[in-house]
Design a protein around this motif. Sequence first.
Motif, PDB file in Angstrom:
ATOM      1  N   SER A 123      80.797   8.030 -51.555  1.00  0.00           N
ATOM      2  CA  SER A 123      79.399   7.615 -51.424  1.00  0.00           C
ATOM      3  C   SER A 123      78.999   7.504 -49.956  1.00  0.00           C
ATOM      4  N   ASN A 124      77.750   7.776 -49.689  1.00  0.00           N
ATOM      5  CA  ASN A 124      77.172   7.607 -48.366  1.00  0.00           C
ATOM      6  C   ASN A 124      76.156   6.468 -48.418  1.00  0.00           C
ATOM      7  N   PRO A 125      76.539   5.290 -47.866  1.00  0.00           N
ATOM      8  CA  PRO A 125      77.743   4.974 -47.094  1.00  0.00           C
ATOM      9  C   PRO A 125      78.860   4.453 -47.989  1.00  0.00           C
ATOM     10  N   THR A 126      80.013   4.218 -47.369  1.00  0.00           N
ATOM     11  CA  THR A 126      81.126   3.594 -48.080  1.00  0.00           C
ATOM     12  C   THR A 126      81.893   2.716 -47.095  1.00  0.00           C
ATOM     13  N   TRP A 127      82.921   2.043 -47.594  1.00  0.00           N
ATOM     14  CA  TRP A 127      83.806   1.254 -46.729  1.00  0.00           C
ATOM     15  C   TRP A 127      84.452   2.211 -45.726  1.00  0.00           C
ATOM     16  N   PRO A 128      84.338   1.961 -44.418  1.00  0.00           N
ATOM     17  CA  PRO A 128      84.826   2.934 -43.427  1.00  0.00           C
ATOM     18  C   PRO A 128      86.291   3.318 -43.585  1.00  0.00           C
ATOM     19  N   ASN A 129      87.137   2.389 -44.083  1.00  0.00           N
ATOM     20  CA  ASN A 129      88.555   2.718 -44.187  1.00  0.00           C
ATOM     21  C   ASN A 129      88.831   3.783 -45.246  1.00  0.00           C
ATOM     22  N   HIS A 130      87.947   3.920 -46.243  1.00  0.00           N
ATOM     23  CA  HIS A 130      88.099   5.035 -47.187  1.00  0.00           C
ATOM     24  C   HIS A 130      88.150   6.353 -46.414  1.00  0.00           C
ATOM     25  N   LEU A 174      84.374   5.689 -56.565  1.00  0.00           N
ATOM     26  CA  LEU A 174      83.276   4.822 -56.982  1.00  0.00           C
ATOM     27  C   LEU A 174      83.625   3.364 -56.693  1.00  0.00           C
ATOM     28  N   HIS A 175      82.634   2.567 -56.351  1.00  0.00           N
ATOM     29  CA  HIS A 175      82.834   1.129 -56.158  1.00  0.00           C
ATOM     30  C   HIS A 175      82.555   0.445 -57.493  1.00  0.00           C
ATOM     31  N   GLY A 176      83.544  -0.286 -58.009  1.00  0.00           N
ATOM     32  CA  GLY A 176      83.399  -0.868 -59.336  1.00  0.00           C
ATOM     33  C   GLY A 176      82.279  -1.876 -59.450  1.00  0.00           C
ATOM     34  N   CYS A 177      82.036  -2.628 -58.381  1.00  0.00           N
ATOM     35  CA  CYS A 177      80.938  -3.600 -58.328  1.00  0.00           C
ATOM     36  C   CYS A 177      80.744  -3.997 -56.875  1.00  0.00           C
ATOM     37  N   CYS A 178      79.649  -4.682 -56.584  1.00  0.00           N
ATOM     38  CA  CYS A 178      79.443  -5.253 -55.240  1.00  0.00           C
ATOM     39  C   CYS A 178      79.687  -4.211 -54.146  1.00  0.00           C
ATOM     40  N   HIS A 179      78.939  -3.122 -54.192  1.00  0.00           N
ATOM     41  CA  HIS A 179      79.154  -1.989 -53.288  1.00  0.00           C
ATOM     42  C   HIS A 179      79.217  -2.431 -51.832  1.00  0.00           C
ATOM     43  N   ASN A 180      80.252  -1.952 -51.147  1.00  0.00           N
ATOM     44  CA  ASN A 180      80.439  -2.227 -49.728  1.00  0.00           C
ATOM     45  C   ASN A 180      80.148  -0.948 -48.938  1.00  0.00           C
ATOM     46  N   PRO A 181      79.121  -0.909 -48.102  1.00  0.00           N
ATOM     47  CA  PRO A 181      78.482  -2.044 -47.430  1.00  0.00           C
ATOM     48  C   PRO A 181      77.089  -2.423 -47.917  1.00  0.00           C
ATOM     49  N   THR A 182      76.582  -1.825 -48.981  1.00  0.00           N
ATOM     50  CA  THR A 182      75.146  -1.988 -49.248  1.00  0.00           C
ATOM     51  C   THR A 182      74.798  -3.146 -50.173  1.00  0.00           C
ATOM     52  N   GLY A 183      75.712  -3.516 -51.096  1.00  0.00           N
ATOM     53  CA  GLY A 183      75.392  -4.537 -52.089  1.00  0.00           C
ATOM     54  C   GLY A 183      74.580  -4.013 -53.254  1.00  0.00           C
ATOM     55  N   LEU A 198      81.035  13.377 -64.945  1.00  0.00           N
ATOM     56  CA  LEU A 198      82.442  13.582 -64.591  1.00  0.00           C
ATOM     57  C   LEU A 198      83.170  14.352 -65.681  1.00  0.00           C
ATOM     58  N   ASN A 199      82.953  13.956 -66.919  1.00  0.00           N
ATOM     59  CA  ASN A 199      83.635  14.631 -68.033  1.00  0.00           C
ATOM     60  C   ASN A 199      83.165  16.071 -68.185  1.00  0.00           C
ATOM     61  N   ALA A 200      81.887  16.304 -67.981  1.00  0.00           N
ATOM     62  CA  ALA A 200      81.364  17.668 -68.089  1.00  0.00           C
ATOM     63  C   ALA A 200      81.932  18.569 -66.993  1.00  0.00           C
ATOM     64  N   LYS A 201      82.173  17.999 -65.828  1.00  0.00           N
ATOM     65  CA  LYS A 201      82.666  18.775 -64.693  1.00  0.00           C
ATOM     66  C   LYS A 201      84.194  18.834 -64.632  1.00  0.00           C
ATOM     67  N   GLY A 202      84.878  18.004 -65.424  1.00  0.00           N
ATOM     68  CA  GLY A 202      86.335  17.960 -65.351  1.00  0.00           C
ATOM     69  C   GLY A 202      86.835  17.245 -64.109  1.00  0.00           C
ATOM     70  N   ALA A 203      86.048  16.294 -63.606  1.00  0.00           N
ATOM     71  CA  ALA A 203      86.413  15.538 -62.409  1.00  0.00           C
ATOM     72  C   ALA A 203      87.076  14.220 -62.800  1.00  0.00           C
ATOM     73  N   VAL A 204      87.808  13.639 -61.854  1.00  0.00           N
ATOM     74  CA  VAL A 204      88.558  12.411 -62.111  1.00  0.00           C
ATOM     75  C   VAL A 204      87.913  11.254 -61.342  1.00  0.00           C
ATOM     76  N   PRO A 205      87.623  10.138 -62.004  1.00  0.00           N
ATOM     77  CA  PRO A 205      87.087   8.983 -61.293  1.00  0.00           C
ATOM     78  C   PRO A 205      88.198   8.158 -60.648  1.00  0.00           C
ATOM     79  N   LEU A 236      91.846   6.474 -61.972  1.00  0.00           N
ATOM     80  CA  LEU A 236      92.608   5.692 -61.001  1.00  0.00           C
ATOM     81  C   LEU A 236      91.794   4.456 -60.628  1.00  0.00           C
ATOM     82  N   ILE A 237      92.454   3.304 -60.552  1.00  0.00           N
ATOM     83  CA  ILE A 237      91.779   2.053 -60.214  1.00  0.00           C
ATOM     84  C   ILE A 237      92.587   1.341 -59.135  1.00  0.00           C
TER      85      ILE A 237
END
Length: 394
Positions: A123-130, A174-183, A198-205, A236-237
């Motif tokens: 995501s744009n933005p995301t936690w910088p360490n990602h 994906l951020h499960g809740c409380c998106h960092n840094p936006t909230g 995701l399922n239609a594209k065959g992508a993994v969350p 993956l979680i």
Amino acid sequence: MFDKLTKQPVDKIMQLMQMYREDSRDGKIDLGVGVYKNAQGVTPVMKAVKEAERQLLESQETKAYVGLLGDPAYHDAMIDLVLAGAVAREQVAAAATPGGTGACRQAFELIQMANPEARVFVSNPTWPNHLSILKYLEIETVSYRYFDEDTRAVDFAGMMADLDGLKAGDVVLLHGCCHNPTGANLNLTEWQQVVDKLNAKGAVPMIDLAYQGFGDGLDDDAAATRLVAASCPETLIAASCSKNFGVYRERTGILLGVSADASKSALVQENFSFLNRQNYSFPPDHGARVVTMILTDPALRKMWEEELEETRLGMLKLREQLAGELQRLSGSDRFGFVAQHRGMFSRLGLPSEAVDKLREENGIYMVGDSRINVAGLNEKTVPVLARAIVDAGS
């Protein structure tokens, strides 16, 4: 050898922390570092944690290694906390990790092992360490729109349009809740549409769940993660206990891999073991054992849940106070989003010049993109921040 090393980019949040420490002004306000603080500016040890540690001190008879993946009782307790039966236990592989960061790192390495061609959509933005870890591992990243700078809400149409570019085998972080840094968070209807895409594209969350219990409550904050895990063939979680148990320095996290069947889960478990062995062998146990004791002891769990809820409601109250004060002083409701966001963070949308001015003239420290840690405020400092923002012309 050492003379061939090159300087590394400065971590802006760590740099901000240092600047705050060196500021001798009374009344300075730290809204930068992502650590919960109470009204006294202290990150407290939770009562349930203190009691669990007391019991552990009295009963623990060895500090021998537990196992490459950590204590199975910790796995079970955390799987129940995060997934609550959304999938069968035998579908879930688990590995204790050094914090949520360790879980993210192990997840990225697993992705690289399983599919070197996989791209990770972030995501744009995301936690910088990602982004830092992904870059270090040389994993290709693709940015997807997430935050609308005008409305300060999720740009869901932009997000879905960018996810159209997914290929089979790609991963979406994906951020499960409380998106960092936006909230700013997706609602469950939007989450379902993401799952369908995701399922239609065959992508993994891949879900980073760092703030369960800080937004709308333990179960509500995990609802999206449970929906994804129950609806996608693989998930993956990466979950952290740093915030909701306040055990930051104990580095307590877990990586979960949800598969369609038990045989695949066993293979994932084997690879988790391999990765742990390569990176740090045995994960830290103290924090994990304390968390396990709290989650499996009814009295300790009740104590913990009550204190966590008090923490959550306190942050919501600060959000509402700040939004109201800004509206009163500015005569505008353009900061109303602060009360709608969830978790520790909100991105205010201030220009960098205003952020610099707040730091230089008022001793108010926030990240350069105007992300604030709401928990760095209290009832007395909210009016100070609001007045400074308005006076800065923002």
